[in-house]
Design an enzyme around this catalytic site. Structure first.
Site, PDB file in Angstrom:
ATOM      1  N   SER A 264      82.652 -51.609 -72.970  1.00 51.82           N
ATOM      2  CA  SER A 264      81.479 -51.219 -72.190  1.00 51.82           C
ATOM      3  C   SER A 264      80.349 -50.819 -73.129  1.00 51.82           C
ATOM      4  CB  SER A 264      81.827 -50.054 -71.268  1.00 51.82           C
ATOM      5  OG  SER A 264      81.664 -48.843 -71.963  1.00 51.82           O
ATOM      6  N   LYS A 265      79.163 -50.715 -72.553  1.00 50.50           N
ATOM      7  CA  LYS A 265      78.006 -50.383 -73.398  1.00 50.50           C
ATOM      8  C   LYS A 265      78.145 -48.987 -74.007  1.00 50.50           C
ATOM      9  CE  LYS A 265      75.300 -49.187 -69.362  1.00 50.50           C
ATOM     10  NZ  LYS A 265      74.289 -49.602 -68.429  1.00 50.50           N
ATOM     11  N   ARG A 266      78.905 -48.138 -73.330  1.00 54.46           N
ATOM     12  CA  ARG A 266      79.080 -46.779 -73.866  1.00 54.46           C
ATOM     13  C   ARG A 266      80.039 -46.733 -75.052  1.00 54.46           C
ATOM     14  NH1 ARG A 266      77.750 -46.106 -68.716  1.00 54.46           N
ATOM     15  NH2 ARG A 266      79.743 -46.983 -68.088  1.00 54.46           N
TER      16      ARG A 266
END
Ligand code: GLU
Length: 513
Positions: A264-266
């Protein structure tokens, strides 16, 4: 030119995630391999999710990665416009034909009515209630209206959507190049909204219409779209376009570095790694997303790494330059299972590509570091430093921290090796060592090496007692290329100055706990 036409169709709802870039890459490779056309289509019909700057970001990321579209908003082409927001007329025309042939209908239900329907169905034990064949007979839509009622409803100006009429009891199936035969039972599919109350198409409708209008031969996209494909196939059927339906290839997931779950982008911030091609500045006060470019990656390394996240031509070879990727790429070599985003592997690729280049390519990067610190240095010195450090770095960003001591004073000394090495005979012989260094005739790596070795022999010391001290005294660290080369680059005056002040510096480091 072949009739292979593929498209990369991002929505400008934020920066392009690395998974999106992989989708672009596979489309690009398939187009190039088949002498086909690679199209960029901006899917911007969801006004609520539109993010300023995202389209520019996508274009810049594609350019940096070398994936230049043949057709697109900035490339031209005869199938445009390539931004969906500029194609509303096209969708209006096509929605008409679905209304006319009975595959689509008007729905005037208010949000309260939709909510009531869901509540009622939940009470009846339906797990995820949908607007579908089982409820549409009770709803406020044109299927339940006479032509006069429909006209009155349309004339009233009340908002409406247009839905796809999905007939129950059928199987929709298609062959996916990656997943093989895929099937959906239409009992499970809802009557998807095709045109929203703002008059704009939904993703599903615009996507299918445009793939058809743009004569797309292969739809290559992420696995998350697989579940939508049932509706897409129904749409092709509703239009009578089955024969020209593109082939589908749904790409496997990219998994987190530890292997479980979707990347994920996180995860970028979590693991201190980039998961975007370029940096993306978020809102004030929020951490920017790091990019491969800003991390010091070469685009060709990132591309080679990405190509292998989900595709493998077989064999041992791992280094594939773009033209080799193009020559070897096959959709049938894409795997079904997710690939782990192994950042160490990305670093390895980058190191290999850094090594493949002429060391002088690093000079401008080093020059930028020096300029930002107002340090002057001759070109020849920069060349030499790049030559020496090229094989010691995995990213371009590591160049300055690894080599800074060639240009400015030591920032700090590594305590651990000092503790081990700054003791015993070398302490006593240090003055003699210093004068041996000072009397080096010509300040070259070879002469320095000769003098140091002669000194070691004359005092019957071991290399391991002297060389680490020379290295720590000149650089503060045990890491680095040949210390004689480094000494030569630092220059006689500065090297002697550092070695003169080394004992005091060493002792002070060691006395600080
Ligand atoms: N606009 C969709 C996205 O943002 C495109 C999916 C597709 O390729 O069909 O990924």
């Amino acid at each position: 030119m072949s009739n292979i036409r593929v498209r990369f169709a991002p929505s400008p709802t934020g920066p392009l995630h690395i998974g999106g870039l992989r989708t672009a890459l596979y489309n690009f490779l398939w187009a190039r391999k088949n002498k086909g056309v690679f199209i960029l289509r901006i899917e911007d019909t969801d006004q609520k999710r539109y993010v300023q700057g995202a389209e520019d970001y996508i274009l810049e990321a594609l350019h940096w990665s070398g994936l230049i579209p043949d057709e697109g908003p900035n490339s031209g082409g005869s199938f445009g416009p390539y931004r969906q927001s500029e194609r509303t007329g096209v969708y209006q025309k096509h929605i008409r034909s679905l209304l006319d042939n009975g595959s689509a209908y008007y729905a005037f239900d208010t949000s309260e009515e939709l909510e009531q329907m869901r509540e009622k169905r939940s009470e009846q034990g339906v797990v995820s209630p949908k607007y579908d064949w089982s409820v549409r007979g009770e709803m406020n839509n044109s299927l339940n209206m006479s032509p006069e009622e429909l006209k009155a409803a349309l004339d009233s100006g009340n908002p409406y959507v247009i839905r796809l009429k999905v007939d129950p009891g059928q199987t929709v199936s298609f062959k996916d190049i990656v997943r093989d035969q895929v099937q959906f039972n239409t009992n499970e599919l809802d009557d998807k909204v095709l045109l929203k109350s703002d008059g704009l198409p939904t993703y599903h409708f615009a996507n299918v219409v445009d793939d058809h209008e743009m004569k797309i031969s292969h739809v290559i996209r992420g696995e998350e779209w697989l579940s939508s494909t049932g509706h897409h196939v129904l749409l092709y059927q509703a239009f009578g376009w089955e024969k020209e339906m593109p082939q589908f290839a749904h790409l496997p997931l990219i998994l987190k570095p530890e292997g479980k779950g979707k990347l994920s982008k996180r995860d970028g911030a979590k693991f201190g790694i980039p998961v975007f091609p370029l940096r993306w500045d978020q809102a004030e006060g929020e951490e920017p997303y790091a990019g491969f470019r800003e991390f010091g990656f070469l685009p060709e390394a990132m591309i080679n790494f990405l190509a292998f996240l989900g595709w493998n031509p077989g064999g041992e070879k791992e280094m594939y330059a773009m033209d080799e990727l193009i020559a070897n790429f096959q959709l049938s070599d894409i795997g079904k299972s997710g690939s782990r985003f192994d950042f160490d592997k990305a670093l390895w690729y980058n190191q290999q590509y850094i090594l493949q280049r002429e060391s002088s390519f690093l000079v401008p990067y080093l020059r930028r570091e020096l300029d930002s610190r107002s340090i002057r240095a001759p070109e020849g010195k920069l060349q030499k430093v790049c030559e020496l450090f090229q094989e010691r770095i995995q990213t371009i960003n590591e160049l300055w921290p690894a080599s800074y001591y060639c240009f400015e004073d030591i920032a700090d000394y590594d305590r651990k090796p000092l503790k081990k090495k700054w003791k015993g005979a070398i302490l006593e012989h240090y003055p003699a060592f210093l004068s041996a260094i000072q009397s080096v005739s010509e300040w070259t790596a070879t002469e320095i090496e000769g003098a140091v070795k002669a000194f070691i022999q004359s005092k019957e010391l071991g290399f391991g007692q002297v060389l680490p001290i020379l290295r720590l005294g000149l650089t503060g660290t045990m890491q680095g290329p040949s210390i004689f080369e480094v000494a030569a680059v630092i220059g006689r005056e500065e090297a002697v100055r550092r070695l003169k002040s080394a004992p005091e510096a060493f002792n002070s480091v060691l006395s600080n706990k």
